[in-house]
Write a protein that holds these residues in place. Structure first.
Motif, PDB file in Angstrom:
ATOM      1  N   LEU A  50       0.846  -1.201   0.000  1.00 25.67           N
ATOM      2  CA  LEU A  50       0.000   0.000   0.000  1.00 25.67           C
ATOM      3  C   LEU A  50       0.873   1.240   0.000  1.00 25.67           C
ATOM      4  CD1 LEU A  50      -1.676  -2.152   2.121  1.00 25.67           C
ATOM      5  CD2 LEU A  50      -3.322  -0.293   1.891  1.00 25.67           C
ATOM      6  N   ASP A  51       0.308   2.306  -0.543  1.00 22.23           N
ATOM      7  CA  ASP A  51       0.974   3.603  -0.525  1.00 22.23           C
ATOM      8  C   ASP A  51      -0.112   4.662  -0.603  1.00 22.23           C
ATOM      9  OD1 ASP A  51       3.000   5.466  -0.456  1.00 22.23           O
ATOM     10  OD2 ASP A  51       3.542   5.261  -2.571  1.00 22.23           O
ATOM     11  N   ALA A  52       0.214   5.860  -0.201  1.00 17.90           N
ATOM     12  CA  ALA A  52      -0.722   6.981  -0.294  1.00 17.90           C
ATOM     13  C   ALA A  52       0.042   8.210  -0.732  1.00 17.90           C
ATOM     14  CB  ALA A  52      -1.417   7.227   1.047  1.00 17.90           C
ATOM     15  N   GLU A  53      -0.579   9.015  -1.559  1.00 18.28           N
ATOM     16  CA  GLU A  53       0.017  10.275  -1.996  1.00 18.28           C
ATOM     17  C   GLU A  53      -0.769  11.418  -1.385  1.00 18.28           C
ATOM     18  OE1 GLU A  53       2.744  10.012  -3.425  1.00 18.28           O
ATOM     19  OE2 GLU A  53       2.691   7.991  -4.286  1.00 18.28           O
ATOM     20  N   ARG A  54      -0.040  12.338  -0.751  1.00 16.43           N
ATOM     21  CA  ARG A  54      -0.658  13.486  -0.116  1.00 16.43           C
ATOM     22  C   ARG A  54      -0.317  14.750  -0.911  1.00 16.43           C
ATOM     23  NH1 ARG A  54       1.852  10.333   3.129  1.00 16.43           N
ATOM     24  NH2 ARG A  54       3.620  11.740   3.380  1.00 16.43           N
ATOM     25  N   ALA A  55      -0.802  15.877  -0.452  1.00 14.61           N
ATOM     26  CA  ALA A  55      -0.530  17.146  -1.131  1.00 14.61           C
ATOM     27  C   ALA A  55       0.186  18.081  -0.162  1.00 14.61           C
ATOM     28  CB  ALA A  55      -1.824  17.765  -1.650  1.00 14.61           C
ATOM     29  N   SER A  56       1.231  17.559   0.478  1.00 16.58           N
ATOM     30  CA  SER A  56       1.994  18.340   1.450  1.00 16.58           C
ATOM     31  C   SER A  56       2.537  19.602   0.792  1.00 16.58           C
ATOM     32  CB  SER A  56       3.149  17.504   2.003  1.00 16.58           C
ATOM     33  OG  SER A  56       2.677  16.305   2.562  1.00 16.58           O
TER      34      SER A  56
END
Length: 418
Positions: A50-56
């Motif tokens: 699993l992985d997640a992309e954020r908008a830091s």
């Protein structure tokens, strides 16, 4: 060889993998697609990457804007959590299956927000640290264990953008595609070194991670605040930080995009000794002038609020200290404790080098300081061990460090006079 051990140019000679082997899947953005993804994951086998992309740096908070999953027999799935904010159907499909994450603490909270919570976990980054790798970024570990390079040029883009460009999706699918093989290679390395049991204790501990502890007065973390020398100046920082944060939350943008920390610090320094609030504000710094001019009304109102505070309402220059004092002051306040701390660090440092495990993974410096500042005069190894367990140390950490701390605490150091 790890990246740090490779001769110059070896990394560049490795194959560059710029796209996933199985191609880029379509994004799941509706209930039927989510149900299909859940069915595929349920029918797969083995651990789930699993992985997640954020908008830091772009959006407020650390929410997930893309979730990637991959399992043998299931393929790769890219899910849009904006269109599908409830992924509990996928969570149920995963069930007790082992998650593979890289740097789990970065993603666990945002994944929990959309209903994904692990029951079993393998953190490849943490595994790399315990295995003694000098570089534990995903790219470096893939080079070390799998022998090819990853294209990483889209790691800091605005993942809240819609539609997501195909090159970004290529990057996202590739990241999760390598996790299964990387997990197996790290596990094999840890097993060979006799550290797999340690790693599993650490991974189990991560299951209870819910995010960093909330900070008291988070505005005190503003860059440059250490230059502010008056309580009125700190009040300006506090009011500006709080007003900026509220506006950023309403607009769903990163606070720094409204007003940089450097601007807050400059305004506080400029007006901290004034006797009345300014009617207008400006900056001679071109990089700050625009944001200050754009938010002048907010700034003037915040500074006015800071000047309206009574003396007893102003923030203290320093927060009341809790826990042990800074180590640099131990020699004056408690020479025996200072000597024990120095000796414990020496002993743990030597074992850290011998085991090729970072000191902070053997035992956090904060836990060591807290124990030694309050430790009894001559603790037994078991007394040290019990105190470390109570403070949250894992059993493998206790086994290694408790005898060393007990030894350091029973050597009866005599501080030098003067």
């Amino acid at each position: 060889m790890s990246g740090a051990d490779q001769p110059t140019g070896v990394s560049e000679q490795l194959e560059l993998r710029a796209a996933p082997v199985e191609g880029v899947p379509d994004i799941v953005s509706d209930p039927s697609g989510l149900s299909e993804a859940a069915d595929a994951v349920r029918c797969g086998r083995g651990p789930i990457g699993l992985d997640a992309e954020r908008a830091s740096g772009y959006r407020y908070g650390q929410h997930a804007y893309l979730v990637q999953l991959r399992r043998k027999g299931s393929g790769t799935w890219l899910i849009d959590p904006v269109a599908c904010p409830d992924l509990t159907v996928v969570d149920a499909a995963i069930g007790d299956g082992e998650w593979i994450l890289h740097a789990a603490t970065q993603d666990l909270v945002c994944l929990a927000e959309v209903g994904l919570r692990p029951r079993l976990l393998f953190d490849t980054e943490l595994g790399g640290r315990l295995a003694g790798l000098p570089r534990v970024g995903l790219g470096a570990m893939v080079e070390h264990y799998l022998g090819f390079r990853l294209a990483k040029e889209h790691s800091a883009v605005d993942w809240s953008s819609r539609p997501l460009p195909e090159p970004w999706l290529r990057y996202a699918a590739l990241d999760v595609e390598v996790l299964g093989d990387l997990r197996d290679a790290v596990a094999e390395d840890l097993e060979r070194q006799g550290k797999l049991g340690w790693a599993r204790q650490e991974f189990s501990h991560l299951l209870s991670f819910t995010g960093p502890e909330p900070r008291v007065d988070p505005w005190r973390r503003t860059s440059g605040v250490h230059k502010v020398r008056t309580r009125r100046g700190l009040a300006i920082v506090r009011e500006l930080w709080q007003d900026r944060d509220a506006l950023a939350q309403r607009r769903d943008v990163s606070p720094g995009r409204i007003l940089p920390d450097a601007a807050i610090a400059e305004l506080a320094l400029e007006h901290q000794r004034d006797t009345r609030p300014p009617l207008a504000v400006a900056s001679k710094e071109p990089r700050l002038a625009r944001s200050i001019r754009r938010n002048e009304d907010l700034i003037v109102d915040a500074i006015r609020a800071a000047f309206a505070l009574r003396e007893d309402e102003l923030p203290q220059l320093n927060l009341p200290h809790t826990g042990p004092p800074p180590p640099r002051s131990w020699a004056d306040r408690d020479p025996i404790a200072a000597a024990r701390l120095a000796r414990s660090r020496e002993l743990i440092g030597a074992v850290s080098e011998e085991l090729a495990v970072p000191v902070e993974n053997l035992l956090t410096p904060e836990l060591l300081r807290r124990y030694l500042w309050e430790a009894p005069p001559a603790p037994t190894t078991e007394e040290v061990a019990q105190a470390l367990r109570t403070a949250g140390a894992r059993e493998w950490q206790v086994t290694i460090t408790a005898p060393l701390i007990a030894l350091a605490s029973n050597e009866n150091p005599v501080p030098h006079a003067g």
